[in-house]
Design a protein around this motif. Structure first.
Motif, mmCIF file in Angstrom:
data_model
loop_
_atom_site.group_PDB
_atom_site.id
_atom_site.type_symbol
_atom_site.label_atom_id
_atom_site.label_comp_id
_atom_site.label_asym_id
_atom_site.label_seq_id
_atom_site.Cartn_x
_atom_site.Cartn_y
_atom_site.Cartn_z
ATOM 1 N N ALA A 19 0.791 -1.234 0.000
ATOM 2 C CA ALA A 19 0.000 0.000 0.000
ATOM 3 C C ALA A 19 0.823 1.284 0.000
ATOM 4 N N PRO A 20 1.925 1.392 0.773
ATOM 5 C CA PRO A 20 2.679 2.656 0.762
ATOM 6 C C PRO A 20 3.245 3.040 -0.597
ATOM 7 N N SER A 27 -0.686 1.549 6.894
ATOM 8 C CA SER A 27 0.739 1.470 6.558
ATOM 9 C C SER A 27 1.278 2.735 5.919
ATOM 10 N N GLY A 28 0.424 3.478 5.226
ATOM 11 C CA GLY A 28 0.902 4.691 4.589
ATOM 12 C C GLY A 28 1.399 5.725 5.577
ATOM 13 N N THR A 29 0.922 5.674 6.816
ATOM 14 C CA THR A 29 1.305 6.696 7.788
ATOM 15 C C THR A 29 2.783 6.605 8.166
ATOM 16 N N ILE A 30 3.386 5.433 8.053
ATOM 17 C CA ILE A 30 4.822 5.307 8.341
ATOM 18 C C ILE A 30 5.633 6.056 7.298
ATOM 19 N N ALA A 31 5.323 5.832 6.017
ATOM 20 C CA ALA A 31 6.027 6.537 4.945
ATOM 21 C C ALA A 31 5.800 8.040 5.039
ATOM 22 N N LEU A 32 4.584 8.431 5.386
ATOM 23 C CA LEU A 32 4.273 9.851 5.465
ATOM 24 C C LEU A 32 5.007 10.523 6.621
ATOM 25 N N GLY A 33 5.120 9.822 7.753
ATOM 26 C CA GLY A 33 5.833 10.394 8.888
ATOM 27 C C GLY A 33 7.296 10.635 8.582
ATOM 28 N N ALA A 74 9.361 2.050 -0.548
ATOM 29 C CA ALA A 74 10.200 0.956 -1.053
ATOM 30 C C ALA A 74 10.734 0.119 0.094
ATOM 31 N N ASN A 75 11.112 0.782 1.165
ATOM 32 C CA ASN A 75 11.578 0.094 2.366
ATOM 33 C C ASN A 75 10.488 -0.827 2.912
ATOM 34 N N ASN A 76 9.279 -0.288 3.031
ATOM 35 C CA ASN A 76 8.153 -1.090 3.521
ATOM 36 C C ASN A 76 7.840 -2.260 2.592
ATOM 37 N N LEU A 77 7.923 -1.999 1.282
ATOM 38 C CA LEU A 77 7.591 -3.045 0.308
ATOM 39 C C LEU A 77 8.466 -4.265 0.498
ATOM 40 N N VAL A 78 9.775 -4.058 0.589
ATOM 41 C CA VAL A 78 10.703 -5.186 0.695
ATOM 42 C C VAL A 78 10.612 -5.839 2.072
#
Length: 505
Positions: free
Chosen positions: A98-99, A150-156, A440-444
């Motif tokens: 999702a991110p 999960s998007g909130t981690i990338a956004l932060g 990308a970090n979250n994806l892997v």
């Protein structure tokens, strides 16, 4: 870049090269030489990061609050523990995918709309989870919940990159990741208490109430920070993209001293941009090793409930409390590692002749930032491997509870520190699109973590928790040449792609 195993001339794919060129052009227009990187005061920066950090609380909280109730959910759904663990695996898979969408969207159109979309999806998923009555609905809604949270981690992380320079980023880690560390610390305790006294449905009602509060707070107070939209803060966001409390205020007029940036022309939504980052050799090695660290942590987290129930015969409240040391270890690491990151950055900058000016972004075209970051990461990774081997055997031997508690605290402190430094390096290397880099970090890491989650329980049943810890630590040690390769050659790889004069940060 090609994959690490490719031979011959190392040329990046055309799409990756175009993305890097776009990032360079974005960075060149970011500010004049004398302009501040961000016009926000120190106090506003800290408040903004704390707000973004607590918004990111929902992702780890949604994952860990669920763990103590796994047995209750299995009984309620009339399924085995293995099938319930599949809901954890699916959550991680969608948490990784999702991110890529929301990160690309936020780098183009702003952080605020991305936050609002994420929380609306998350709120709806929690209401559905609280009302669902069967396993299929639980699985589908957990996937939707992961998409929203999960998007909130990338956004932060993107908000931190929007307002802080590389030289000061370490000191902000404690503020920026407070929510991320409180989630693993408090989630199992909250989940255990709610499940014990109110039943598992109230776990999701609790998350519904919490998400409603965060949604209201962001709509009312959170300003836009995306540099493609507001630059260094001197360009007002569109009226629809401003906090409700400030939307009715007169539109500020930029001054000649601060209006040094201009909004970039929006790109099309490209969820594949984060996947393309993995094609770069340097990014790929960092992401793979970070994912292996995360996979080991995910394996410990998902099996701790069953292991404690089997070895120590604990109830859900006691199990939830045993997760606290891991959360506290993560929390303390943010401050110690943040201090080390800033200190080593200054030391390497001085050695390489890079001047550091407060509130000015440093050019890293001629600076080996890979060594400045990895000199902190590598010792932490090796130490974490040793401590988690100790955890596995003290748990296997069923010694006093102090043994697992202490090793979980120390191991979490070291492991979180290593993972944090790798995430920081990813943002440093991809500053033009920080949300995409974190996506990308979250994806892997989440895809690999999902596999580790599915495999952990069968592995423990086959060889025991002690030998599982040995295997996990061995994987970290055997894969550590990924970090050493970036440490020794990453700077040269980066110069080859971007060119010495093409990097303007």
């Amino acid at each position: 870049m090609g994959s690490p195993s490719m031979e011959g001339p190392e040329k990046p794919p055309m799409s990756t090269t175009e993305d890097l060129k776009n990032d360079v052009e974005k960075n060149r227009s970011d500010a004049s030489p004398d302009a501040p990187y961000s016009i926000l005061s120190e106090r506003k920066k800290v408040c903004l990061m704390i707000t973004a950090s607590f918004a990111g609380l929902i992702s780890p909280l949604s994952s860990t609050v669920y763990f103590p109730a796994l047995t209750s959910l299995a009984d309620a759904m009339h399924v085995s523990a293995t099938r319930i663990n599949l809901t954890v695996m699916m959550y991680l898979i969608f948490q990784g995918i999702a991110p890529s969408f929301i990160g690309s969207f936020s780098d183009t159109h702003g952080r605020r709309p991305a936050y609002l979309i994420s929380f609306v999806i998350y709120l709806g998923a929690n209401i559905g989870l609280a009302l669902q009555t069967n396993y299929a609905a639980l699985m589908v809604l957990r996937c939707l919940q992961a998409c929203g949270s999960s998007g909130t981690i990338a956004l932060g992380s993107a908000v931190v990159a929007d307002v802080s320079t590389r030289a000061e980023r370490g000191k902000y880690i404690g503020y920026a990741s407070m929510g991320l560390t409180l989630g693993p610390a408090l989630g199992p305790v909250i989940g255990g208490l709610i499940d014990h006294f109110c039943g598992w449905r109230w776990i999701f009602w609790f998350l519904t109430i919490l998400s409603g509060v965060f949604l209201a707070a962001i709509a009312l107070f959170l300003p836009e920070t995306c540099r493609a939209v507001v630059g260094n803060g001197s360009i007002p966001a569109a009226r629809w993209n401003r906090p409700i409390f400030s939307a009715l205020a007169p539109k500020p007029t930029p001054t000649t001293t601060t209006a040094t940036t201009a909004p970039q022309r929006p790109k099309r939504l490209n969820p594949l941009r984060s996947a393309r980052l993995v094609l770069d050799k340097e990014n790929a090695l960092i992401l793979i090793y970070g994912a292996l660290l995360y996979a080991g942590m995910a394996a410990v987290l998902t099996t701790l409930t069953t292991t404690l129930a089997t070895h120590y015969h604990f109830n859900t409240i006691q199990i939830g409390l045993c997760y606290l040391p891991m959360g506290l270890g993560s929390l303390t690491s943010r401050y110690t590692v943040g201090f080390l990151l800033d200190r080593t950055f200054r030391r390497h900058a001085h050695a390489q002749g890079l001047s550091i000016i407060k509130n000015q972004q440093q050019e890293i075209g001629a600076f080996d930032i890979e060594r400045a970051r990895l000199v902190v990461t590598i010792p932490l990774a090796y130490a974490a491997a040793l401590v988690f081997v100790a955890y596995g055997w003290v748990m296997q031997s069923r010694v006093s509870l102090a043994g697992p508690v202490v090793t979980l605290f120390v191991g979490s402190h070291l492991l979180t520190g290593a993972f944090t430094t790798l995430s920081t390096l990813m943002v440093d290397l991809n500053r033009g699109s920080p949300a995409t880099a974190v996506a990308a970090n979250n994806l892997v890491r989440c895809l690999l973590g999902a596999g580790a989650t599915a495999a952990a329980a069968p592995v423990i049943e086959a060889i025991g928790v002690g030998w599982m810890a040995v295997v996990m630590a061995a994987v970290w040690v055997v894969a550590s040449p990924c970090l050493w390769a970036v440490y020794y050659w990453g700077f040269e790889w980066r110069k080859r792609i971007k060119g010495m004069e093409g990097e303007r940060e």
